[in-house]
Design an enzyme around this catalytic site. Structure first.
Site, PDB file in Angstrom:
ATOM      1  N   GLU A   1       1.820  -5.317  13.337  1.00 39.09           N
ATOM      2  CA  GLU A   1       0.451  -5.733  14.198  1.00 39.09           C
ATOM      3  C   GLU A   1      -0.095  -7.197  14.000  1.00 39.09           C
ATOM      4  O   GLU A   1      -0.355  -7.868  15.192  1.00 39.09           O
ATOM      5  CB  GLU A   1      -0.438  -4.633  13.889  1.00 39.09           C
ATOM      6  CG  GLU A   1      -1.743  -4.783  15.027  1.00 39.09           C
ATOM      7  CD  GLU A   1      -2.685  -3.980  14.522  1.00 39.09           C
ATOM      8  OE1 GLU A   1      -2.859  -3.120  13.371  1.00 39.09           O
ATOM      9  OE2 GLU A   1      -3.762  -3.739  15.303  1.00 39.09           O
TER      10      GLU A   1
ATOM     11  N   ARG B   1       0.814  -1.212  -0.004  1.00 36.80           N
ATOM     12  CA  ARG B   1      -0.107   0.083   0.021  1.00 36.80           C
ATOM     13  C   ARG B   1       0.697   0.985  -0.061  1.00 36.80           C
ATOM     14  O   ARG B   1       0.546   2.400  -0.416  1.00 36.80           O
ATOM     15  CB  ARG B   1      -1.061   0.076   1.164  1.00 36.80           C
ATOM     16  CG  ARG B   1      -2.186  -1.080   1.187  1.00 36.80           C
ATOM     17  CD  ARG B   1      -3.067  -1.052   2.198  1.00 36.80           C
ATOM     18  NE  ARG B   1      -2.535  -2.128   3.024  1.00 36.80           N
ATOM     19  CZ  ARG B   1      -2.443  -2.228   4.469  1.00 36.80           C
ATOM     20  NH1 ARG B   1      -3.079  -1.064   5.039  1.00 36.80           N
ATOM     21  NH2 ARG B   1      -2.004  -3.264   5.046  1.00 36.80           N
TER      22      ARG B   1
HETATM   23  O1  PRP Z   1       3.398  -0.475  11.926  1.00 35.37           O
HETATM   24  P1  PRP Z   1       3.545  -1.936  11.655  1.00 35.37           P
HETATM   25  O2  PRP Z   1       2.583  -2.842  12.612  1.00 35.37           O
HETATM   26  O3  PRP Z   1       4.635  -2.506  11.067  1.00 35.37           O
HETATM   27  O4  PRP Z   1       2.123  -1.880  10.335  1.00 35.37           O
HETATM   28  C1  PRP Z   1       2.167  -1.104   9.341  1.00 35.37           C
HETATM   29  C2  PRP Z   1       2.353  -1.849   8.060  1.00 35.37           C
HETATM   30  O5  PRP Z   1       1.301  -2.946   7.965  1.00 35.37           O
HETATM   31  C3  PRP Z   1       0.736  -2.887   6.649  1.00 35.37           C
HETATM   32  O6  PRP Z   1       1.628  -3.488   5.532  1.00 35.37           O
HETATM   33  P2  PRP Z   1       1.242  -5.028   5.338  1.00 35.37           P
HETATM   34  O7  PRP Z   1       2.619  -5.837   5.659  1.00 35.37           O
HETATM   35  O8  PRP Z   1       0.217  -5.544   5.769  1.00 35.37           O
HETATM   36  O9  PRP Z   1       1.446  -5.112   3.579  1.00 35.37           O
HETATM   37  P3  PRP Z   1       0.258  -4.471   2.475  1.00 35.37           P
HETATM   38  O10 PRP Z   1       0.698  -2.998   2.142  1.00 35.37           O
HETATM   39  O11 PRP Z   1       0.994  -5.339   1.456  1.00 35.37           O
HETATM   40  O12 PRP Z   1      -0.895  -4.857   2.860  1.00 35.37           O
HETATM   41  C4  PRP Z   1       0.778  -1.278   6.346  1.00 35.37           C
HETATM   42  O13 PRP Z   1       0.830  -0.897   4.846  1.00 35.37           O
HETATM   43  C5  PRP Z   1       2.001  -0.757   7.109  1.00 35.37           C
HETATM   44  O14 PRP Z   1       3.421  -0.995   6.163  1.00 35.37           O
HETATM   45  N1  ADE Z   2      -4.814  -2.108  11.724  1.00 29.94           N
HETATM   46  C1  ADE Z   2      -4.416  -2.066  10.372  1.00 29.94           C
HETATM   47  N2  ADE Z   2      -4.790  -1.659   9.446  1.00 29.94           N
HETATM   48  C2  ADE Z   2      -4.143  -1.323   8.370  1.00 29.94           C
HETATM   49  N3  ADE Z   2      -3.134  -1.670   8.042  1.00 29.94           N
HETATM   50  C3  ADE Z   2      -2.320  -2.337   9.069  1.00 29.94           C
HETATM   51  N4  ADE Z   2      -1.104  -2.506   9.307  1.00 29.94           N
HETATM   52  C4  ADE Z   2      -0.851  -2.807  10.548  1.00 29.94           C
HETATM   53  N5  ADE Z   2      -2.136  -2.897  11.265  1.00 29.94           N
HETATM   54  C5  ADE Z   2      -2.785  -2.393  10.409  1.00 29.94           C
END
Ligand code: PRP
Ligand code: ADE
Length: 173
Positions: free
Chosen positions: A98, A61
Site C-alpha cells: 500500500e 508484524r
Molecule cells: O497487502 P499489502 O499492501 O502488501 O500490505 C500488507 C503488509 O504491509 C505490512 O507490512 P510492512 O511491509 O509495513 O512491514 P512491517 O510488518 O515490518 O511493518 C503488513 O504487516 C503486511 O505484511
Molecule cells: N493501512 C495499513 N495499516 C497497517 N498495515 C498496513 N500494511 C499495508 N497497509 C497497511
C-alpha cells in the site's frame, strides 16, 4: 458482530497519514498488549490452519502472530524476511504494497518437498505481500494450504490478487 470481531476492532487503532500522507495505518499494538485479545486471536488463527507442517510469518508484524500459531499447532515456523536479513541461500520476490515496494526472501531450504504451509500476517491491504509470499513458498517446493490475516482492508481489493489461495480474515473492514 461476534465477540472476537469486537475484541479486535476495539483494539486496532487508526493512525492517519502514517507512514505517508493519505494512508490510514492500522496499529495492532493495543491488541497485542491485551492478554485476552492476543490469546483469542492466536487461538482463532491456529484453528484456521487445519493441519500444516510449517507456519510462515512475514516480517515484522506477521512474526508476532505466526510464531505462537506454529507453537500452538506443533508446526515448524519459517520466517519470510525483508531482503538482506537471512544468512543462508535465499529465494527472493519483489512486490508493491500500500505504501511502497519491497523485496522479501525465504531460505531456499526452509521447506521439505511437499510441506503443507500456512501463511499468517497481520494486515491484508493490496495483497502484494501475501502474493509474493505464496510465490516464494511454491518456488521453494512446498504447497500453500491457506493464509490468514487478522484484518483485511477490503477497499484495497487484495483478495483479488490471491485467486486459488484459501485466505481467511478474522475481521474485514
Ligand atoms: O497487502 P499489502 O499492501 O502488501 O500490505 C500488507 C503488509 O504491509 C505490512 O507490512 P510492512 O511491509 O509495513 O512491514 P512491517 O510488518 O515490518 O511493518 C503488513 O504487516 C503486511 O505484511
Ligand atoms: N493501512 C495499513 N495499516 C497497517 N498495515 C498496513 N500494511 C499495508 N497497509 C497497511
Amino acid at each position: 458482530m461476534t465477540d472476537l470481531k469486537k475484541l479486535i476492532l476495539d483494539r486496532v487503532r487508526d493512525i492517519p497519514d502514517y507512514p505517508r500522507p493519505g494512508v490510514v495505518f492500522k496499529d495492532i499494538s493495543p491488541l497485542l498488549a491485551d492478554p485476552v485479545a492476543f490469546s483469542a486471536v492466536v487461538e482463532e488463527l491456529a484453528g484456521l490452519c487445519g493441519g500444516c507442517d510449517k507456519v510462515v510469518g512475514i516480517e515484522a508484524r506477521g512474526f508476532i502472530l505466526a510464531a505462537p500459531v506454529a507453537y500452538r499447532e506443533r508446526a515448524g515456523f519459517v520466517p519470510v524476511r525483508k531482503k538482506g536479513k537471512l544468512p543462508a541461500e535465499t529465494l527472493e520476490a519483489a512486490y508493491d504494497l500500500e505504501y511502497g515496494s519491497a523485496v522479501i526472501e525465504v531460505h531456499r531450504d526452509a521447506f521439505a518437498a511437499g510441506d503443507r504451509v500456512f501463511i499468517v500476517d497481520d494486515v491484508l491491504a493490496t495483497g502484494g505481500t501475501v502474493q509474493a509470499t505464496v510465490e516464494l513458498v511454491r518456488r521453494a517446493g512446498a504447497s500453500v494450504v491457506g493464509a490468514a490475516v487478522l484484518m483485511e482492508l477490503s477497499f484495497l481489493n487484495g483478495r483479488e490478487r490471491l485467486e486459488g489461495v484459501d485466505l481467511r480474515s478474522l475481521v474485514v473492514v
